[in-house]
Design a protein around this motif. Structure first.
Motif, PDB file in Angstrom:
ATOM      1  N   SER B 353       9.665  -6.374  -4.265  1.00  0.00           N
ATOM      2  CA  SER B 353       9.873  -6.249  -2.830  1.00  0.00           C
ATOM      3  C   SER B 353       8.514  -6.256  -2.157  1.00  0.00           C
ATOM      4  N   LEU B 354       8.537  -6.775  -0.998  1.00  0.00           N
ATOM      5  CA  LEU B 354       7.288  -6.828  -0.264  1.00  0.00           C
ATOM      6  C   LEU B 354       6.942  -5.460   0.275  1.00  0.00           C
ATOM      7  N   ALA B 355       5.697  -5.217   0.334  1.00  0.00           N
ATOM      8  CA  ALA B 355       5.265  -3.963   0.925  1.00  0.00           C
ATOM      9  C   ALA B 355       5.520  -4.021   2.412  1.00  0.00           C
ATOM     10  N   SER B 356       5.813  -2.875   2.931  1.00  0.00           N
ATOM     11  CA  SER B 356       6.102  -2.858   4.351  1.00  0.00           C
ATOM     12  C   SER B 356       4.820  -2.965   5.174  1.00  0.00           C
ATOM     13  N   LYS B 357       3.728  -2.561   4.602  1.00  0.00           N
ATOM     14  CA  LYS B 357       2.474  -2.712   5.336  1.00  0.00           C
ATOM     15  C   LYS B 357       1.426  -3.276   4.366  1.00  0.00           C
ATOM     16  N   PRO B 358       0.477  -3.883   4.934  1.00  0.00           N
ATOM     17  CA  PRO B 358      -0.553  -4.453   4.048  1.00  0.00           C
ATOM     18  C   PRO B 358      -1.231  -3.357   3.240  1.00  0.00           C
ATOM     19  N   SER B 359      -1.674  -3.776   2.119  1.00  0.00           N
ATOM     20  CA  SER B 359      -2.309  -2.791   1.253  1.00  0.00           C
ATOM     21  C   SER B 359      -3.583  -2.277   1.901  1.00  0.00           C
ATOM     22  N   ALA B 360      -3.937  -1.086   1.519  1.00  0.00           N
ATOM     23  CA  ALA B 360      -5.132  -0.464   2.102  1.00  0.00           C
ATOM     24  C   ALA B 360      -6.366  -1.261   1.703  1.00  0.00           C
ATOM     25  N   PRO B 361      -7.306  -1.310   2.583  1.00  0.00           N
ATOM     26  CA  PRO B 361      -8.534  -2.023   2.228  1.00  0.00           C
ATOM     27  C   PRO B 361      -9.230  -1.351   1.044  1.00  0.00           C
ATOM     28  N   VAL B 362     -10.078  -2.112   0.435  1.00  0.00           N
ATOM     29  CA  VAL B 362     -10.784  -1.599  -0.745  1.00  0.00           C
ATOM     30  C   VAL B 362     -11.618  -0.393  -0.342  1.00  0.00           C
ATOM     31  N   LYS B 363     -11.479   0.592  -1.097  1.00  0.00           N
ATOM     32  CA  LYS B 363     -12.196   1.803  -0.743  1.00  0.00           C
ATOM     33  C   LYS B 363     -13.666   1.655  -1.095  1.00  0.00           C
ATOM     34  N   ILE B 364     -14.483   2.143  -0.209  1.00  0.00           N
ATOM     35  CA  ILE B 364     -15.930   2.086  -0.454  1.00  0.00           C
ATOM     36  C   ILE B 364     -16.396   3.479  -0.810  1.00  0.00           C
ATOM     37  N   TYR B 365     -17.032   3.531  -1.921  1.00  0.00           N
ATOM     38  CA  TYR B 365     -17.528   4.835  -2.372  1.00  0.00           C
ATOM     39  C   TYR B 365     -18.960   4.994  -1.934  1.00  0.00           C
ATOM     40  N   PRO B 366     -19.237   5.974  -1.134  1.00  0.00           N
ATOM     41  CA  PRO B 366     -20.626   6.147  -0.677  1.00  0.00           C
ATOM     42  C   PRO B 366     -21.480   6.657  -1.825  1.00  0.00           C
ATOM     43  N   PRO B 367     -22.763   6.357  -1.767  1.00  0.00           N
ATOM     44  CA  PRO B 367     -23.648   6.894  -2.801  1.00  0.00           C
ATOM     45  C   PRO B 367     -23.718   8.405  -2.708  1.00  0.00           C
ATOM     46  N   PRO B 368     -24.075   8.995  -3.783  1.00  0.00           N
ATOM     47  CA  PRO B 368     -24.142  10.464  -3.733  1.00  0.00           C
ATOM     48  C   PRO B 368     -25.207  10.930  -2.735  1.00  0.00           C
ATOM     49  N   SER B 369     -24.904  11.975  -2.112  1.00  0.00           N
ATOM     50  CA  SER B 369     -25.857  12.497  -1.127  1.00  0.00           C
ATOM     51  C   SER B 369     -27.048  13.108  -1.847  1.00  0.00           C
ATOM     52  N   LEU B 370     -28.213  12.820  -1.320  1.00  0.00           N
ATOM     53  CA  LEU B 370     -29.427  13.296  -1.966  1.00  0.00           C
ATOM     54  C   LEU B 370     -29.714  14.718  -1.539  1.00  0.00           C
ATOM     55  N   PRO B 371     -30.332  15.425  -2.428  1.00  0.00           N
ATOM     56  CA  PRO B 371     -30.773  16.758  -1.991  1.00  0.00           C
ATOM     57  C   PRO B 371     -31.796  16.632  -0.866  1.00  0.00           C
TER      58      PRO B 371
END
Lengths: 315, 920
Positions: B353-371
């Motif tokens: 079955s088709l999804a009712s809404k488009p799939s979520a965009p690719v998630k972007i993982y931010p780099p770890p925050s620096l101390p």
């Protein structure tokens, strides 16, 4: 060959043209007497080498086998062999009678400017613009030279041999004399590029022509200047210088179509011989007669002293 | 009556035909030709056959036959090997006579208009069908190519129609007015469709109007032809074979062909092959080939046209598309694709079955925050060897970085040495195990000395920095000093191991050697200015600085071989050569002064370089000359090894070689004079000239560097600039030194020469010295030997002045007989010294003008000399003898006066020598 008459007290200079050889070899790069002066070799820019009887004006043989211009040639003491060097970087050893190349020595990286036999024709010494002098063995079959004299910093323009010495003139302005007997090398700095060197007949002096239009007579042993001869023009070409048969005069080809002779001692101009219009390319002096071989513009002329009678003189 | 009757009878007779010609006399009557011999021949005289293969019946008999009595002539075999290429396919015409092809033959050939060129109107239906066939052909677009290439096929009727404005695909008739309609993508697929509902024809029937412009009158619709392409294969209906363009060229090939075909995409879509849109590059794709290994999806292998692709429920949706339930798959795919995912559930594969809404965009993982206190730079901490002596330093460092808690007792276990661990573990020390440090091998005394040296060097390093400043300020040309002091400091650091006294770099100069040893000793003890104490007080500051440098170099150079461990290890027999290069030992020195000499026409010694040269043995043999160096394996110029990266190679390029060359030439002259004694008188002259030359060159250098002059306001030096350090014994300075140096042909000493040898002329009393030995046959041998780099030159026999000449010590060769009073090594390093003449004979501030004057004078004498030369040749022998006689007394004189005496001796033979002129 015996002298027809006692040696004149005063050396005569060749002033009279007695023969003219139309070589038909293109430019004649060098004209050389053989060991006794009865024959001569002319090196043509058409890759050929010709053997003449210059006194009769007859061409005896043509030697073909060089890949490019023949720049110098020399005959062995017994007239059985000829060595020649050319712009094809090769030194060739010819058999006189068959006209075939007996051996070809390859190893020079540039044009071979000058070749000489040693006294016994066992070694050919060749000088090249690759700044080396190479001594080739005629006796064995080894393809590489016996020794390479690479002290020069620039091309070798002239090589002469005595019994135990190798005299080289180089474009780096030095006259080097390798003495095999004492094992030393004497390098005389002239400054201007050397075009031609030769030993005096007595083996004590060295005559060096350089591109500053000057001939210098150096003491062989000390390198001191014994004489300086100017008046001709030699600024561009590799021109020959000679001493006459009695060491009384020095001669040099000139770019103005003359051959100049100076008194060796006084340094005064003794003779200016108008040979032709173009550059006098090569000179050879007869080993025992006042007889000069001049190559200019594709022809070779033979000059004798004034008193010479063409019929009566053996030749 | 009979006659009459006869005549009348004749008149009465009716004659038919023509009378035969009366036979001539004796002529035989011809026999009639029998039937079988009556033949018919054609126009060319050939037998004409009446019946043959194509005219009813074939008779290959003897009569009327093609060939001979035997019938067909068997053809001789002819190899077709060579003409296989031009073998032609035989047609019926090849078996026909030309009569058959003639006008009345069975296959008359005449020029007729072929179909292609016929002026009859084209069969439009056929044309249309052909176009359609071209679209679906295995190679699509072939018909399109036909149209492009073969315009001559257009019949005159089509041509006329075109000229009248007709276009292909249009109907013929008056133009009609219609409202513009939507463009349909492809008319050609109509062939697969069902009959249109009449009411919808408006919407659906304008598909053929794709070529027509809008808002004009339209040509009437053409009648849709039926695809009459026969089904010639045995494939299933709708099967499309492998498409070579797609298989071989992928998408690119397809796009290329789209230029011509246009509709092929729809065609493929119709069949359901969607894979091409994936952009696959290369590979075989097609029906019934299954799923390749490289294909990810296998859901639609055979492109089945499933029911799920069709609507099963009639709805009112998509009123805009005008289809109202018409669910040809092609239209959905081509037109409704964007919305399909949201609206048309039924188009999806069964089970999905088709999804009712488009799939979520690719998630972007931010780099770890620096101390917050992070700095993106890494600082390398000094590596501390965890040793006993370094522990505190290491700790200090670690504390400074906050890395370690400052508890000293709580060391990191990594900081523990094995011994410490052993202590902590309470283990006993191993017996007989190797001592942990190489220091253990050293004697107690040595260890103490090492420690001393270490401390001293540290101290010195500190002191040096301070002390150099005022020192430099004393000199105006401080830049070289700066450089040298910089590495002096480095050297001092390295001098820790240096300085055992078993090597003598200055062995030739005992004073200097002594100073050097003192210097090294004091250096080890940390006395920085030790040298100042030991240096000759009579030396100038400049000389002292020079010697200081020199000692440093020497110390560094011999550091390795003089380590305190040297007694424990065998020395390498030869120096490591990895960083050395072979250079000719003798080089033609720089031509500057030679140029000058040539300009002044001072040929001779000035312009001459003499080298030792080793001819090849074979060459000697060929020249019938005895090998001058029978023991030598060298060929050509002897070579020495020099430090490839040595500072000295860069600092003084010309000077050391000059001196070496001169020394060599001197040597050769010696041998020369031995071999040819008559020449010795000239050597003397040459020596003068050589001296003069040196002074000239020095004047040149003087002119070049004024600074040096200023540096040396008053140098009480000997006449040889190189001997500046030897004021204490100025008279000892002779050419002997140089010869000595010369003889030490071993690489290290050559290096030393390169460092320390004086560039200046040495004047060779040696030639005179040698000359009195000329009668000894061994001297020539000796001379050649010494020049040959024989290891131990024994010069004692030739030592005139009573100095015992010792072999110079090599770094690695302490076994050499090093006798004590070694000759001074006159150092000449860096800028040339102004000519210094002891006893003020020569004003060192002689300016150029004066020099030229002297040179001119000299030249004059030279000219005289030249004229003499001619005569000289004949009288050399006698002259030489005279000269030698003159020389004999000279050897008694000290070297300091040797030159003058030489010149005196020259005067009687060659007149006033230029050297002498210079002296005055």
């Amino acid at each position: 060959m015996a002298f027809p008459r006692p040696r004149p007290a005063r050396a005569e200079l060749p002033r009279q043209r007695v023969q003219s050889l139309q070589c038909g070899q293109g430019a004649v790069r060098a004209a050389r007497f053989n060991a006794d002066g009865n024959y001569c070799l002319t090196c043509g820019s058409d890759k050929t080498l010709k053997l003449w009887n210059p006194h009769k004006g007859t061409a005896l043989r043509t030697y073909q086998g060089h890949g490019y211009e023949v720049l110098d040639a020399a005959g062995s003491f017994d007239n059985s062999q000829i060595c020649s060097g050319g712009a094809d970087k090769a030194v060739a050893l010819w058999d006189v009678t068959t006209g075939q190349v007996v051996r070809k020595y390859r190893g020079h990286a540039g044009k071979v400017n000058c070749v000489q036999f040693n006294q016994e024709a066992t070694v050919i010494v060749s000088g090249s613009i690759d700044s080396t002098v190479r001594c080739w063995d005629c006796r064995s079959r080894r393809p590489d030279p016996i020794q390479v004299l690479d002290e020069a910093k620039d091309g070798i323009s002239s090589v002469k041999l005595s019994a135990h010495e190798i005299l080289t003139g180089s474009v780096d302005g030095r006259v080097r004399r390798y003495d095999l007997r004492t094992g030393q090398l004497c390098s005389d700095y002239i400054g201007s590029p050397i075009t031609s060197v030769c030993f005096s007949k007595d083996g004590q002096c060295v005559l060096a022509a350089s591109l500053d239009s000057t001939l210098r007579l150096l003491d062989k042993d000390t390198g001191e200047l014994l004489g300086e001869y100017t008046g001709h023009r030699s600024t561009t070409y590799r021109l020959d210088c000679v001493l006459n048969e009695q060491d009384t005069h020095v001669g040099c080809a000139s770019e103005d179509g003359h051959v100049y002779f100076w008194d060796l001692l006084e340094g005064s101009l003794a003779l200016s011989l108008p040979v032709g219009q173009g550059v006098v390319q090569s000179l050879a002096f007869h080993p025992s007669l006042p007889c000069l071989l001049v190559a200019t513009q594709g022809q070779v002329t033979l000059w004798r002293e004034d008193t010479f009678q063409p019929e009566g003189d053996p030749g | 009556a009979a006659v009459e009757s006869g005549d009348s009878e004749e008149e009465d007779l009716v004659s038919y035909g023509s009378a035969l010609q009366p036979l001539q006399e004796g002529e035989r009557i011809k026999k009639p030709v029998p039937l079988q011999e009556q033949t018919v021949k054609d126009a060319k005289g050939r037998y004409q056959r009446f019946h043959g293969a194509f005219t009813g019946g074939f008779s290959a008999g003897y009569f009327n036959t093609v060939g001979t009595k035997e019938g067909w002539t068997p053809s001789a075999f002819v190899s077709s090997r060579q003409k296989r290429a031009d073998r032609t396919i035989l047609g019926p015409e090849d078996f026909m006579d030309e009569e058959d092809l003639s006008e009345f033959g069975i296959a008359p050939k005449d020029i007729t208009t072929t179909d292609d060129f016929a002026s009859k109107a084209k069969d439009r239906i056929k044309e249309k069908a052909r176009q359609i066939a071209g679209v679906v052909a295995p190679i699509p677009g072939t018909t399109a190519f036909d149209d492009l290439i073969g315009p001559s096929k257009i019949t005159i009727g089509v041509e006329l129609l075109r000229k009248m404005g007709w276009k292909e695909g249009q109907g013929i008739g008056p133009r009609v007015k219609r409202k513009p309609c939507r463009q349909k993508p492809d008319p050609t697929v109509k062939i697969y469709g069902c009959a249109l509902p009449p009411g919808l024809s408006e919407a659906s029937e304008d598909e053929e109007d794709e070529y027509q412009p809008e808002n004009v009158t339209f040509a009437p619709k053409d009648v849709m032809p039926i695809d009459l392409t026969p089904k010639e294969n045995v494939h299933g209906l709708g099967y499309k074979g492998l498409d070579p363009s797609q298989a071989l060229f992928g998408v690119a090939g397809r796009e290329h062909l789209n230029l011509f075909t246009g509709g092929s995409e729809e065609t493929s879509n119709l069949i359901g092959d969607l894979r091409h849109s994936k952009g696959r590059k290369l590979g075989i794709t097609g029906q019934a080939f299954g799923v390749g290994a490289l294909e990810e999806e296998d859901d639609d292998i055979y492109a089945t046209d499933t029911l799920s692709k069709y609507d099963t429920v009639l709805k009112d949706e998509e009123p805009g598309d005008g289809l109202y339930g018409w669910t040809a798959p092609k239209q959905y795919k081509s037109k409704k694709r964007p919305e399909r995912e949201f609206k048309y559930i039924g188009k999806v594969l069964a089970g999905f079955s088709l999804a009712s809404k488009p799939s979520a965009p690719v998630k972007i993982y931010p780099p770890p925050s620096l101390p917050r206190n992070y700095r993106p730079v890494h600082y390398f901490r000094p590596v501390i060897v965890a040793g006993n002596e370094n522990c505190h330093l290491q700790k200090a460092l670690e504390e400074s970085t906050g890395k370690l808690e400052s508890d000293p007792t709580h060391q990191s276990r990594h900081a523990l040495t094995a011994a410490q661990r052993r202590e902590q573990l309470g283990e006993a020390e191993l017996k007989g195990s190797p001592a942990p440090s190489i220091l253990e091998y050293l004697s107690e005394k040595d260890r103490e000395r090492l420690k001393e040296v270490k401390q001293a060097s540290e101290k010195q390093m500190k002191a040096k920095v301070v002390s150099q400043q005022p020192r430099n300020s004393r000199f105006q040309s401080a830049s070289p000093e700066d450089a040298t002091h910089k590495w002096q400091m480095q050297l001092e650091a390295q001098l820790v191991n240096a300085g055992s006294s078993d090597f003598k770099p200055f062995a030739k100069n005992p004073e200097k050697q002594k100073r050097y040893e003192n210097f090294v000793k004091s250096l080890k003890q940390g006395e920085k200015d030790a040298l100042e104490r030991f240096l000759d007080p009579t030396m100038t500051a400049w000389e002292r600085g020079r010697e200081h440098e020199e000692f440093f170099r020497a110390a560094i150079f011999y550091r390795s071989s003089n380590s305190t461990l040297s007694s424990r290890f065998t020395r390498a027999k030869y120096e490591d050569d990895v960083d050395k290069v072979e250079v000719p030992r003798d080089q033609e020195n720089d031509i500057d002064d030679k140029e000058t000499a040539v300009k002044m026409k001072m040929f001779g010694k000035l312009t001459r370089d003499n080298f030792e040269w080793h001819p090849d043995k074979l060459l000697c043999k060929r020249f019938n000359v005895r090998d001058p160096y029978p023991d030598s394996s060298v060929v050509g110029l002897p070579k020495v090894k020099r430090d490839k990266y040595s500072v000295f190679n860069f600092l003084t390029v010309t000077e050391p070689t000059t001196s070496v060359t001169q020394a060599t030439s001197e040597k050769i002259q010696e041998s020369n004079s031995l071999n040819k004694p008559k020449k010795s008188s000239r050597w003397d002259v040459s020596d003068k000239e050589q001296e003069k030359k040196d002074s000239i060159s020095e004047f040149i250098s003087l002119a070049r560097s004024k600074a040096d002059v200023q540096q040396q306001p008053a140098v009480p030096a000997t006449e040889e600039c190189g001997t500046v350090t030897t004021e204490t014994l100025p008279t000892v300075v002779t050419d002997e030194d140089k010869n000595q140096e010369e003889e030490s042909g071993r690489p290290p000493m050559d290096l030393f020469k390169a460092i320390f040898v004086s560039s200046s002329d040495e004047k060779s009393s040696s030639s005179e010295e040698e000359s009195d030995e000329e009668q000894q046959p061994t001297t020539s041998e000796r001379a050649s030997e010494t020049t040959k780099q024989v290891d131990v030159p024994d010069r004692s026999s030739s030592n005139i002045q009573g100095k015992s000449v010792t072999a110079t010590t090599d770094a690695g060769n302490s076994s050499l007989p090093t006798s004590k009073q070694e000759l001074d090594v006159p150092e000449e390093f860096g800028p040339k010294l102004p000519p210094a003449f002891s006893s003020g004979r020569f004003c060192k501030h002689l300016d150029r003008k004066e020099k030229h004057r002297k040179i001119r004078e000299r030249h004059k004498t030279k000219k005289e000399h030249k004229h003499k030369k001619e005569k000289k040749k004949k009288h050399k022998k006698q002259k030489n003898k005279g000269k030698h006689k003159n020389k004999k007394p000279e050897k008694d004189s000290s070297s300091d006066t040797t030159d003058s005496s030489d010149s005196l001796s020259d005067m009687d033979t060659t007149g006033l020598s230029p050297k002498e002129l210079l002296r005055r």
